[in-house]
Design a protein around this motif. Structure first.
Motif, PDB file in Angstrom:
ATOM      1  N   TRP A 212       0.812  -1.217   0.000  1.00 25.53           N
ATOM      2  CA  TRP A 212       0.000   0.000   0.000  1.00 25.53           C
ATOM      3  C   TRP A 212       0.841   1.261   0.000  1.00 25.53           C
ATOM      4  O   TRP A 212       0.580   2.190  -0.761  1.00 25.53           O
ATOM      5  N   LYS A 213       1.852   1.317   0.866  1.00 24.01           N
ATOM      6  CA  LYS A 213       2.684   2.513   0.970  1.00 24.01           C
ATOM      7  C   LYS A 213       4.115   2.110   1.312  1.00 24.01           C
ATOM      8  O   LYS A 213       4.355   1.108   1.989  1.00 24.01           O
ATOM      9  N   VAL A 214       5.060   2.922   0.877  1.00 22.09           N
ATOM     10  CA  VAL A 214       6.458   2.746   1.250  1.00 22.09           C
ATOM     11  C   VAL A 214       7.063   4.120   1.474  1.00 22.09           C
ATOM     12  O   VAL A 214       6.692   5.098   0.808  1.00 22.09           O
ATOM     13  N   ALA A 215       7.945   4.213   2.451  1.00 20.86           N
ATOM     14  CA  ALA A 215       8.639   5.474   2.733  1.00 20.86           C
ATOM     15  C   ALA A 215      10.052   5.142   3.196  1.00 20.86           C
ATOM     16  O   ALA A 215      10.306   4.047   3.726  1.00 20.86           O
ATOM     17  N   TYR A 216      10.960   6.075   3.006  1.00 21.38           N
ATOM     18  CA  TYR A 216      12.348   5.848   3.420  1.00 21.38           C
ATOM     19  C   TYR A 216      12.997   7.184   3.759  1.00 21.38           C
ATOM     20  O   TYR A 216      12.506   8.257   3.405  1.00 21.38           O
ATOM     21  N   ASP A 217      14.110   7.098   4.465  1.00 22.14           N
ATOM     22  CA  ASP A 217      14.877   8.272   4.863  1.00 22.14           C
ATOM     23  C   ASP A 217      15.718   8.724   3.667  1.00 22.14           C
ATOM     24  O   ASP A 217      16.662   8.041   3.273  1.00 22.14           O
ATOM     25  N   GLU A 218      15.386   9.866   3.102  1.00 24.80           N
ATOM     26  CA  GLU A 218      16.072  10.325   1.890  1.00 24.80           C
ATOM     27  C   GLU A 218      17.528  10.679   2.139  1.00 24.80           C
ATOM     28  O   GLU A 218      18.323  10.702   1.195  1.00 24.80           O
ATOM     29  N   LYS A 219      17.913  10.929   3.385  1.00 24.95           N
ATOM     30  CA  LYS A 219      19.325  11.222   3.669  1.00 24.95           C
ATOM     31  C   LYS A 219      20.193   9.990   3.437  1.00 24.95           C
ATOM     32  O   LYS A 219      21.408  10.107   3.296  1.00 24.95           O
ATOM     33  N   LEU A 220      19.550   8.825   3.391  1.00 23.42           N
ATOM     34  CA  LEU A 220      20.277   7.570   3.186  1.00 23.42           C
ATOM     35  C   LEU A 220      20.003   6.987   1.803  1.00 23.42           C
ATOM     36  O   LEU A 220      20.226   5.801   1.578  1.00 23.42           O
ATOM     37  N   SER A 221      19.552   7.814   0.877  1.00 24.42           N
ATOM     38  CA  SER A 221      19.138   7.307  -0.435  1.00 24.42           C
ATOM     39  C   SER A 221      20.270   6.615  -1.187  1.00 24.42           C
ATOM     40  O   SER A 221      20.012   5.749  -2.025  1.00 24.42           O
ATOM     41  N   ARG A 222      21.515   6.962  -0.885  1.00 23.72           N
ATOM     42  CA  ARG A 222      22.634   6.314  -1.592  1.00 23.72           C
ATOM     43  C   ARG A 222      22.723   4.824  -1.258  1.00 23.72           C
ATOM     44  O   ARG A 222      23.394   4.061  -1.959  1.00 23.72           O
ATOM     45  N   PHE A 223      22.037   4.403  -0.187  1.00 21.60           N
ATOM     46  CA  PHE A 223      22.032   2.990   0.190  1.00 21.60           C
ATOM     47  C   PHE A 223      20.767   2.272  -0.303  1.00 21.60           C
ATOM     48  O   PHE A 223      20.570   1.102   0.037  1.00 21.60           O
ATOM     49  N   SER A 224      19.920   2.959  -1.062  1.00 25.17           N
ATOM     50  CA  SER A 224      18.673   2.397  -1.601  1.00 25.17           C
ATOM     51  C   SER A 224      17.824   1.723  -0.526  1.00 25.17           C
ATOM     52  O   SER A 224      17.425   0.557  -0.657  1.00 25.17           O
TER      53      SER A 224
END
Length: 380
Positions: free
Chosen positions: A278-290
């Motif tokens: 339904w939904k997914v979220a992540y910490d964008e400061k760690l985006s280099r780690f996908s």
């Protein structure tokens, strides 16, 4: 139809029908969590500005519901009005709830009820899966001649099977991408203690959902104002929906943590033998780690461990750059348009043209928006 009665009621009148509605949702030949009262009632209360009716067909013998769908009168495109089965961004699945043993005649009576409510001879079923018995019933209705049926081109969004096929799909990720995801997880582990876990208990799910709201609001959706926490009504709907679904064991939250702090979370809905992301979220400061890709990959592993689960649907847009390479199955769906009465063919052709023109304009607008934003790794 002999032995069947049409019923139409509003969300405010749903209390007297809720037990029959719930029983139909539990037994439906194709599950649809977004047409359950747990989802639909808080959505209509907090999110929907237009009038939506719940149309149902009841068995006169025992009063049980045998078919149900939420319906609103809306323009099918820019110009042509029709009775539209209510399915949208927060619940992109338009398959009506149909009881086992019901046939195309039952579904036809549900469509009759929809057009009677909307005052139009046109019906649209958006996000209709094309690989199940309800779609076959729609085709049967068209074959009788009482309705004219048109189908848009079939779209494919990412999903995955379970069992042997699911494990094979899990292994289809390219060697280079698989190694890169592993390398990124090892690099993330250098920043702190990393762990994956899944939450199923209602109290744990509700507590973790508060973390999800904060995580989503801290990213690009928060900046655009589209995160759940950015709007009081949106937030109230989501909390009520997640709470009610969690109490019946229909929500799982998968998460990736660093030093016990969530850095990526995926909300999985479960209904019958199917699951939905339904939904997914992540910490964008760690985006280099996908981190979004990491938790999506983990969620698939969890799905493969559930013995009663047959498949999962990402609910993502077709060809989504993050989830499509990870979930290698395909979920086919389309918009089905139906018309009846005099000049049904002409009205159907006009509705098709109107719908196609509107979709084209929306595609252009979304393409322009994507070009204006940096790439995002989570599903839409």
């Amino acid at each position: 139809m002999s032995g069947m009665t049409a019923v139409t009621f509003s969300a405010e009148q749903a209390g007297e029908h809720r037990a029959n509605w719930q029983a139909l949702a539990d037994a439906a030949v194709e599950p649809n969590p977004f047409f359950r009262p747990d989802f639909l009632l808080p959505y209509l209360q907090h999110m929907e500005r237009h009038k939506v009716a719940i149309c149902a067909v009841r068995n006169d013998r025992d009063g049980a519901f045998v078919a149900l769908a939420p319906v609103a009168r809306r323009r099918l495109g820019l110009l042509v009005p029709g009775a539209t089965v209510h399915a949208g961004d927060y619940g992109p699945l338009g398959t009506p709830l149909i009881a086992p043993g019901a046939d195309a005649n039952t579904l036809a009576l549900l469509l009759d009820t929809a057009v009677a409510h909307a005052g139009t001879g046109l019906v649209a079923l958006p996000y209709q899966r094309t690989d199940g018995p309800v779609y076959d019933m729609l085709l049967d209705i068209g074959a009788t001649g009482s309705w004219r049926v048109a189908r848009k081109a079939i779209s494919l969004r990412a999903g995955h099977a379970t069992g042997q096929t699911g494990h094979e799909q899990y292994g289809l990720l390219g060697t280079r991408r698989r190694k890169e995801i592993g390398r990124q997880l090892r690099r993330l582990s250098e920043t702190g203690t990393t762990a994956f876990d899944s939450l199923n208990a209602a109290s744990d799910v509700c507590a973790a959902f508060e973390d999800f709201l904060k995580l989503e609001a801290g990213g690009w959706k928060g900046r655009r104002g589209t995160a759940l926490a950015c709007d009081p009504g949106r937030q109230a709907f989501a909390r009520a929906f997640i709470r009610d679904m969690a109490e019946t064991g229909r929500v799982r939250i998968d998460r990736l943590t660093v030093d016990d702090i969530p850095v990526a979370m995926m909300i999985m809905l479960r209904d019958g033998h199917r699951a939905w992301s339904w939904k997914v979220a992540y910490d964008e400061k760690l985006s280099r780690f996908s981190p979004g890709a990491q938790v999506t990959r983990y969620a698939m592993r969890q799905d493969l461990e559930e013995p009663e689960l047959a498949e999962a649907d990402s609910l993502a847009v077709p060809d989504h750059p993050m989830i499509t390479p990870l979930w290698r199955g395909q979920v086919p769906y389309t918009t089905v348009l139906l018309a009846r009465g005099a000049f049904a063919g002409a009205r159907l052709s006009l509705a098709e043209a109107d719908h196609a023109m509107t979709r084209g304009l929306r595609t252009l607008a979304k393409s322009a928006l994507r070009r204006a934003r940096p790439n995002r790794e989570e599903p839409a």
